[in-house]
Design a protein around this motif. Structure first.
Motif, mmCIF file in Angstrom:
data_model
loop_
_atom_site.group_PDB
_atom_site.id
_atom_site.type_symbol
_atom_site.label_atom_id
_atom_site.label_comp_id
_atom_site.label_asym_id
_atom_site.label_seq_id
_atom_site.Cartn_x
_atom_site.Cartn_y
_atom_site.Cartn_z
ATOM 1 N N TYR A 22 14.997 15.983 -14.810
ATOM 2 C CA TYR A 22 16.402 16.399 -14.870
ATOM 3 C C TYR A 22 17.133 16.050 -13.569
ATOM 4 C CZ TYR A 22 20.469 19.464 -15.043
ATOM 5 O OH TYR A 22 21.756 19.962 -15.006
ATOM 6 N N ARG A 23 16.479 16.280 -12.440
ATOM 7 C CA ARG A 23 17.126 16.026 -11.153
ATOM 8 C C ARG A 23 17.068 14.561 -10.742
ATOM 9 N NH1 ARG A 23 15.025 21.074 -7.354
ATOM 10 N NH2 ARG A 23 15.970 22.762 -8.593
ATOM 11 N N ARG A 24 16.056 13.845 -11.213
ATOM 12 C CA ARG A 24 15.850 12.429 -10.887
ATOM 13 C C ARG A 24 15.880 12.166 -9.379
ATOM 14 N NH1 ARG A 24 16.128 9.279 -15.395
ATOM 15 N NH2 ARG A 24 17.018 10.251 -17.263
ATOM 16 N N PRO A 25 15.024 12.842 -8.618
ATOM 17 C CA PRO A 25 15.007 12.608 -7.170
ATOM 18 C C PRO A 25 14.287 11.309 -6.828
ATOM 19 C CG PRO A 25 13.271 14.127 -7.759
ATOM 20 C CD PRO A 25 14.032 13.844 -9.025
ATOM 21 N N VAL A 26 14.483 10.841 -5.611
ATOM 22 C CA VAL A 26 13.772 9.660 -5.119
ATOM 23 C C VAL A 26 12.339 10.066 -4.765
ATOM 24 C CG1 VAL A 26 13.670 7.900 -3.310
ATOM 25 C CG2 VAL A 26 15.890 8.640 -4.235
ATOM 26 N N ILE A 27 11.357 9.329 -5.258
ATOM 27 C CA ILE A 27 9.961 9.626 -4.976
ATOM 28 C C ILE A 27 9.668 9.271 -3.521
ATOM 29 C CG2 ILE A 27 7.574 9.242 -5.648
ATOM 30 C CD1 ILE A 27 9.308 10.560 -7.780
ATOM 31 N N LYS A 28 9.189 10.234 -2.759
ATOM 32 C CA LYS A 28 8.994 10.029 -1.323
ATOM 33 C C LYS A 28 7.604 9.529 -0.961
ATOM 34 C CE LYS A 28 12.405 13.519 -0.007
ATOM 35 N NZ LYS A 28 12.661 14.783 0.745
ATOM 36 N N ALA A 29 6.589 9.926 -1.705
ATOM 37 C CA ALA A 29 5.224 9.486 -1.415
ATOM 38 C C ALA A 29 4.745 8.538 -2.507
ATOM 39 C CB ALA A 29 4.285 10.687 -1.305
ATOM 40 N N LYS A 30 3.797 7.717 -2.175
ATOM 41 C CA LYS A 30 3.276 6.737 -3.133
ATOM 42 C C LYS A 30 2.493 7.459 -4.238
ATOM 43 C CE LYS A 30 2.974 3.145 0.410
ATOM 44 N NZ LYS A 30 4.102 2.369 -0.063
ATOM 45 N N TRP A 31 2.616 6.961 -5.459
ATOM 46 C CA TRP A 31 2.030 7.645 -6.616
ATOM 47 C C TRP A 31 0.522 7.743 -6.523
ATOM 48 C CZ3 TRP A 31 -1.582 5.183 -9.580
ATOM 49 C CH2 TRP A 31 -1.665 3.795 -9.446
ATOM 50 N N TYR A 32 -0.142 6.742 -5.921
ATOM 51 C CA TYR A 32 -1.603 6.776 -5.884
ATOM 52 C C TYR A 32 -2.117 7.841 -4.922
ATOM 53 C CZ TYR A 32 -0.772 3.612 -1.895
ATOM 54 O OH TYR A 32 -0.309 3.042 -0.736
ATOM 55 N N CYS A 33 -1.272 8.295 -4.002
ATOM 56 C CA CYS A 33 -1.667 9.420 -3.144
ATOM 57 C C CYS A 33 -1.860 10.672 -3.988
ATOM 58 C CB CYS A 33 -0.614 9.667 -2.068
ATOM 59 S SG CYS A 33 -0.402 8.315 -0.906
ATOM 60 N N TYR A 34 -0.948 10.883 -4.923
ATOM 61 C CA TYR A 34 -1.048 12.039 -5.805
ATOM 62 C C TYR A 34 -2.209 11.882 -6.785
ATOM 63 C CZ TYR A 34 3.558 13.325 -4.031
ATOM 64 O OH TYR A 34 4.596 13.679 -3.225
ATOM 65 N N LEU A 35 -2.478 10.663 -7.216
ATOM 66 C CA LEU A 35 -3.606 10.425 -8.113
ATOM 67 C C LEU A 35 -4.921 10.792 -7.431
ATOM 68 C CD1 LEU A 35 -4.893 9.331 -10.694
ATOM 69 C CD2 LEU A 35 -4.762 7.033 -9.699
ATOM 70 N N LEU A 36 -5.100 10.323 -6.200
ATOM 71 C CA LEU A 36 -6.326 10.638 -5.457
ATOM 72 C C LEU A 36 -6.429 12.130 -5.177
ATOM 73 C CD1 LEU A 36 -6.401 7.650 -2.924
ATOM 74 C CD2 LEU A 36 -7.839 7.969 -4.946
ATOM 75 N N LEU A 37 -5.288 12.732 -4.792
ATOM 76 C CA LEU A 37 -5.283 14.163 -4.530
ATOM 77 C C LEU A 37 -5.652 14.950 -5.779
ATOM 78 C CD1 LEU A 37 -4.643 16.662 -2.804
ATOM 79 C CD2 LEU A 37 -2.240 16.369 -3.413
ATOM 80 N N SER A 38 -5.099 14.564 -6.929
ATOM 81 C CA SER A 38 -5.400 15.257 -8.177
ATOM 82 C C SER A 38 -6.857 15.097 -8.573
ATOM 83 C CB SER A 38 -4.492 14.728 -9.295
ATOM 84 O OG SER A 38 -3.134 14.957 -9.012
ATOM 85 N N LEU A 39 -7.406 13.906 -8.346
ATOM 86 C CA LEU A 39 -8.813 13.666 -8.672
ATOM 87 C C LEU A 39 -9.715 14.594 -7.868
ATOM 88 C CD1 LEU A 39 -11.031 12.018 -10.076
ATOM 89 C CD2 LEU A 39 -10.875 10.361 -8.199
ATOM 90 N N VAL A 40 -9.463 14.686 -6.566
ATOM 91 C CA VAL A 40 -10.265 15.565 -5.714
ATOM 92 C C VAL A 40 -10.080 17.020 -6.122
ATOM 93 C CG1 VAL A 40 -10.645 16.351 -3.343
ATOM 94 C CG2 VAL A 40 -10.208 13.935 -3.789
ATOM 95 N N ASP A 41 -8.836 17.387 -6.423
ATOM 96 C CA ASP A 41 -8.534 18.768 -6.793
ATOM 97 C C ASP A 41 -9.226 19.163 -8.090
ATOM 98 O OD1 ASP A 41 -6.920 21.214 -6.266
ATOM 99 O OD2 ASP A 41 -5.992 20.676 -8.167
ATOM 100 N N VAL A 42 -9.173 18.291 -9.098
ATOM 101 C CA VAL A 42 -9.811 18.581 -10.382
ATOM 102 C C VAL A 42 -11.317 18.726 -10.208
ATOM 103 C CG1 VAL A 42 -10.372 17.629 -12.658
ATOM 104 C CG2 VAL A 42 -8.019 17.539 -11.808
ATOM 105 N N GLU A 43 -11.922 17.826 -9.440
ATOM 106 C CA GLU A 43 -13.367 17.889 -9.262
ATOM 107 C C GLU A 43 -13.773 19.118 -8.464
ATOM 108 O OE1 GLU A 43 -15.177 15.988 -11.057
ATOM 109 O OE2 GLU A 43 -13.320 15.033 -11.699
ATOM 110 N N ALA A 44 -12.944 19.546 -7.517
ATOM 111 C CA ALA A 44 -13.229 20.775 -6.767
ATOM 112 C C ALA A 44 -13.232 21.971 -7.711
ATOM 113 C CB ALA A 44 -12.201 20.961 -5.659
ATOM 114 N N ASN A 45 -12.194 22.069 -8.540
ATOM 115 C CA ASN A 45 -12.130 23.155 -9.514
ATOM 116 C C ASN A 45 -13.283 23.082 -10.514
ATOM 117 O OD1 ASN A 45 -9.749 24.411 -8.558
ATOM 118 N ND2 ASN A 45 -8.484 22.874 -9.585
#
Length: 339
Positions: A67-90
Motif C-alpha cells: 500500500y505504501r510502496r516504499p523504496v527498498i533499502k536493503a538487498k533482497w538476498y540479505c532478507y532471504l539469508l536472514l530468513s533461512l537462518v531464522d527458520v532453521e533456528a526456530n
C-alpha cells in the motif's frame, strides 16, 4: 551492542522498555509451552508449527508495504539469508522439545547471548571490558551445568534423548544470535516494515519447502482435533506478536533490554515445569538457572569503559548492503554517527 545501566531504571523510557520486554518474555514462554505440549502429543512437524506465523507476518506487513510502496533499502538476498537462518533456528529449537525438557530449552537459549557478543566483536569490531567477558564465561558455565543435569536426570528430563535435545537447542541458539545481530542492524539502518515483510515472505516459503520435503507424512498422521488446531493458532499468533514487538524493542531500546527480558523467560519456564507439568525439576537446574542469571546480569551491567566500535571498516561493510540510490543518505548517517 547497547549496555544496560541500572542507574537509568527509574526513567520513563526504561520502564516502558522493561514492560515491553516482559511482554516478549511471556510470548516466548507461551510459544515454548505450546510447542512442548504439541511435542508431548507425538507430533513431529516443527516447520508446520512455524509456517502460519510467517504467513501472518507476510500478509499484514506485506500488505502495508504494498500500500505504501516504499523504496527498498536493503538487498533482497540479505532478507532471504536472514530468513533461512531464522527458520532453521526456530526449527532446531522446536525439534528439541521432542528430545529434552522445556526448562532445558529455555535455559540453553541463553547460549545466544555470548554468541551475540562474539559476533559483534568479530563483525562489528565491538570491544568489551573484563566484566563483559566474565559474564560470558559464567553463562557458558551455566550451559555446561544444564547439559550435565540432563545426563544426571535421565528419564526425568522430560524427553527421550535429553542430551541430543540440549545440543539441538545450542545449535538453534547460535543461529538465533546471527539473526538477532542482523535484525538489529537492519531495523536501525533499513526499515522495520521492510524487515518484517520479507522475513514473513521468505520464512513462509522456506517453511513450505521443508514441509513438502520432510513433514508430509507427519502432517497426514496428525489428529487435527480442536486442541491441536488451537495450539497451532496460538503459536502462529505468538510468533507474529513476538517478531512485531521485538523489532520495536531492538530499534528503540537496543539489545540490552531484550537481554534483560530473557532472564524472566527462564523464570517462567521453571514455574511452568513445576506447576503446569507437575514434574520434578532436578536440583542442578536451579544451580544452572542461578549461574546463567548471574552471568547475564554481569554482562548486562554498564562499565566505565563503554564498548567502542571501530567505524571505518564497519561502515564499508554496511554500505554494501544497500542499493546505490539510497547510498548517499545512509553513508551520511553512518559517517556522522559517534564511534
Amino acid at each position: 551492542m547497547a549496555c544496560f545501566n541500572f542507574n537509568e531504571i527509574k526513567t520513563k523510557k526504561t520502564l516502558i522498555g522493561l514492560g515491553l520486554g516482559q511482554i516478549l518474555s511471556l510470548l516466548s514462554t507461551s510459544i515454548s509451552f505450546t510447542s512442548s505440549e504439541i511435542a508431548r502429543k507425538g507430533i513431529n512437524a516443527p516447520a508446520s508449527q512455524l509456517l502460519l506465523g510467517y504467513v501472518f507476518l507476510a500478509i499484514v506487513y506485506g500488505g502495508i508495504m504494498l500500500y505504501r510502496r516504499p523504496v527498498i533499502k536493503a538487498k533482497w538476498y540479505c532478507y532471504l539469508l536472514l530468513s533461512l537462518v531464522d527458520v532453521e533456528a526456530n526449527f532446531l529449537v522446536v525439534k528439541a522439545y521432542q528430545n529434552t525438557s522445556m526448562t532445558s530449552v529455555m535455559l540453553l537459549d541463553c547460549w545466544a547471548i555470548p554468541c551475540v557478543l562474539v559476533l559483534t566483536w568479530v563483525f562489528l569490531k565491538t570491544k568489551y571490558g573484563l566484566m563483559k567477558i566474565s559474564g560470558v564465561v559464567i553463562c557458558i558455565v551455566g550451559v555446561v551445568i544444564v547439559v550435565f543435569s540432563d545426563v544426571h536426570a535421565g528419564d526425568r528430563a522430560g524427553g527421550s534423548h535429553p542430551v541430543k535435545g540440549d545440543f539441538l537447542v545450542i545449535a538453534g541458539a547460535t543461529l538465533y544470535a546471527v539473526t538477532n545481530v542482523s535484525q538489529e542492524f537492519l531495523v536501525k539502518n533499513a526499515d522495520r516494515l521492510e524487515l518484517m515483510s520479507f522475513t514473513g515472505l521468505f520464512g513462509a516459503i522456506i517453511c513450505a519447502i521443508q514441509i513438502s520435503i520432510f513433514e508430509r507424512g507427519a502432517l497426514k498422521a496428525i489428529d487435527w482435533s480442536t486442541g491441536t488446531v488451537l495450539s497451532y493458532l496460538v503459536i502462529a499468533l505468538g510468533v507474529f506478536l513476538f517478531y512485531s514487538l521485538l523489532t520495536v524493542l531492538l530499534k528503540t531500546y537496543g539489545a540490552a533490554m531484550f537481554t534483560l527480558s530473557l532472564l524472566t523467560s527462564d523464570m517462567w519456564a521453571v514455574l511452568i515445569r513445576n506447576f503446569a507439568y507437575h514434574e520434578k525439576v532436578d536440583s542442578l537446574y536451579y544451580l544452572a538457572f542461578a549461574t546463567t542469571a548471574i552471568g547475564l546480569i554481569i554482562y548486562s551491567m554498564k562499565e566505565k569503559d563503554q564498548e567502542k566500535q571501530i567505524g571505518g571498516e564497519v561502515i564499508d561493510e554496511q554500505r554494501k548492503l544497500f542499493d546505490e540510490e539510497d547510498g548517499e543518505s545512509m553513508r551520511d548517517s553512518l559517517i556522522g554517527a559517534p564511534t
